[in-house]
Design an enzyme around this catalytic site. Structure first.
Site, mmCIF file in Angstrom:
data_model
loop_
_atom_site.group_PDB
_atom_site.id
_atom_site.type_symbol
_atom_site.label_atom_id
_atom_site.label_comp_id
_atom_site.label_asym_id
_atom_site.label_seq_id
_atom_site.Cartn_x
_atom_site.Cartn_y
_atom_site.Cartn_z
ATOM 1 N N GLY A 11 0.944 -1.082 0.137
ATOM 2 C CA GLY A 11 -0.269 -0.435 -0.498
ATOM 3 C C GLY A 11 1.054 1.269 -0.573
ATOM 4 C CD GLN A 12 -1.598 6.337 -0.581
ATOM 5 O OE1 GLN A 12 -0.998 7.699 -0.744
ATOM 6 N NE2 GLN A 12 -2.901 6.510 0.176
ATOM 7 C CB THR A 64 -7.516 2.533 2.436
ATOM 8 O OG1 THR A 64 -7.485 1.119 0.754
ATOM 9 C CG2 THR A 64 -7.257 1.901 3.844
ATOM 10 C CE1 TYR A 127 -10.768 3.797 5.897
ATOM 11 C CE2 TYR A 127 -10.805 5.726 6.601
ATOM 12 C CZ TYR A 127 -10.077 4.756 6.669
ATOM 13 O OH TYR A 127 -8.885 4.753 6.470
#
Ligand SMILES: NC(=O)c1ccc[n+]([C@@H]2O[C@H](COP(=O)([O-])OP(=O)(O)OC[C@H]3O[C@@H](n4cnc5c(N)ncnc54)[C@H](OP(=O)(O)O)[C@@H]3O)[C@@H](O)[C@H]2O)c1
Length: 290
Positions: A11-12, A64, A127
């Site tokens: 991921g980021q 996410t 979320y």
């Protein structure tokens, strides 16, 4: 040697740890994503931590997709809450330190000053709720743990607001971006570096803490988009619009600036200004490839 497991490492944020790991050769890193280690699989987590003698877990894995979560609460809860609880149980069992990342979306945005860690949470979205539930599960189980809440994360990797603006900015003459959601962007490279600095300071770590971290400054998404376009010298007009004119499935807080005094004072860290970090990130992946 300290052995560090980074989950969700494609991921980021996870990828920023991969980049930085070469500078930290006093640690042995284990990088995993869902293919190698699914954090919802309790037995797999237990075996991985045990077999590899892990001392520190940095959980970068998460659900996410903020808007998709509105229709898929089960998956969001599984990854952002249930799996975090399992990681906490495993960390507690094997005496590991657990770092976990949470979000400004645990707040409802009604504040008129930057949020401190002890402010009342009230997520507006599924979320945000699943991330808050994950925080609570973790703090109730794992004594050796730190949660870092961050906001508007972007990096060279994966899809994010920065890349969306670069892509559509090149394709279109104008873009409409909301100016009435206020917060602060966070370059994932800065967050990863801060976590590794905190790990180096083990003596100074107080267990079971929440800290806020973003870059310095306060802006709207409109300001962020305008700066991305200006720095990258793309010819595209950015028009400010209201959130009501760009409806999305998940409501966002209109104000989610995080107060970073606690992390700065405790660990004596300096946090870069958002524009400076944006330039660093663009230099790393954009300008070099033009
Ligand atoms: N992005 C933001 O703006 C933002 C803002 C505030 C806080 N945060 C928090 O910051 C943290 C890092 O975010 P990020 O933007 O780096 O996330 P990201 O780019 O979406 O990366 C998350 C990684 O976790 C993987 N993953 C998903 N389910 C998994 C599972 N069951 N087991 C193992 N890995 C799994 C994902 O794989 P797939 O891509 O295949 O699903 C992805 O590679 C998260 O906790 C997030 O909630 C993010």
């Amino acid at each position: 040697m300290t052995r560090i497991l980074v989950t969700g490492s494609n991921g980021q944020l996870g990828n920023e740890f991969r980049i930085l790991s070469s500078k930290y050769n006093k640690y042995i890193f284990f990088f995993t994503d869902i293919e190698e280690l699914d954090i919802t699989d309790i037995n797999a987590i237990d075996a991985f931590v045990k077999d590899n003698y892990i001392n520190i877990i940095i959980n970068c894995a998460a659900y996410t997709a903020v808007d998709n979560a509105e229709k898929d609460r089960k998956s969001a809860d599984m990854i952002n809450n249930y799996a975090v609880k399992q990681l906490a149980l495993t960390a507690e069992k094997y005496n590991c330190f657990l770092f976990h990342i949470s979000t400004d979306y645990v707040f409802d945005g009604t504040n008129h000053r930057p949020y401190v860690e002890s402010d009342i949470t009230n997520p507006l979205s599924v979320y945000g709720q699943t991330k808050l539930d994950g925080e609570k599960s973790m703090l109730s189980i794992c004594k050796k743990s730190i949660i870092i809440r961050t906001s508007w994360l972007y990096s060279e990797f994966k899809n994010n607001f920065l890349k969306t603006i670069l892509k559509y900015g090149k394709q279109r003459d104008e873009l409409n971006i909301v100016f009435d959601q206020i917060g602060t962007p966070t370059y994932a490279g800065d967050l990863a570096e801060t976590i590794l600095e905190i790990i180096s300071e083990t003596k100074n770590i107080s267990n079971n803490q929440i800290y806020h971290f973003s870059n310095e400054g306060v802006i709207s998404w409109y300001d962020f988009a305008k700066e991305i376009i200006d720095i990258s010298k793309i010819k595209c007009n950015i028009n400010p619009i209201e959130t009501k004119d760009y409806p999305l499935p998940a409501p966002r807080p209109s104000y989610s600036v995080l107060n970073k005094s606690k992390i700065k004072n405790h660990f004596k860290i300096k946090i870069p200004y958002w524009k400076d970090s944006l330039k660093v990130c663009l230099k790393n992946f954009y300008f070099d490839k033009q």
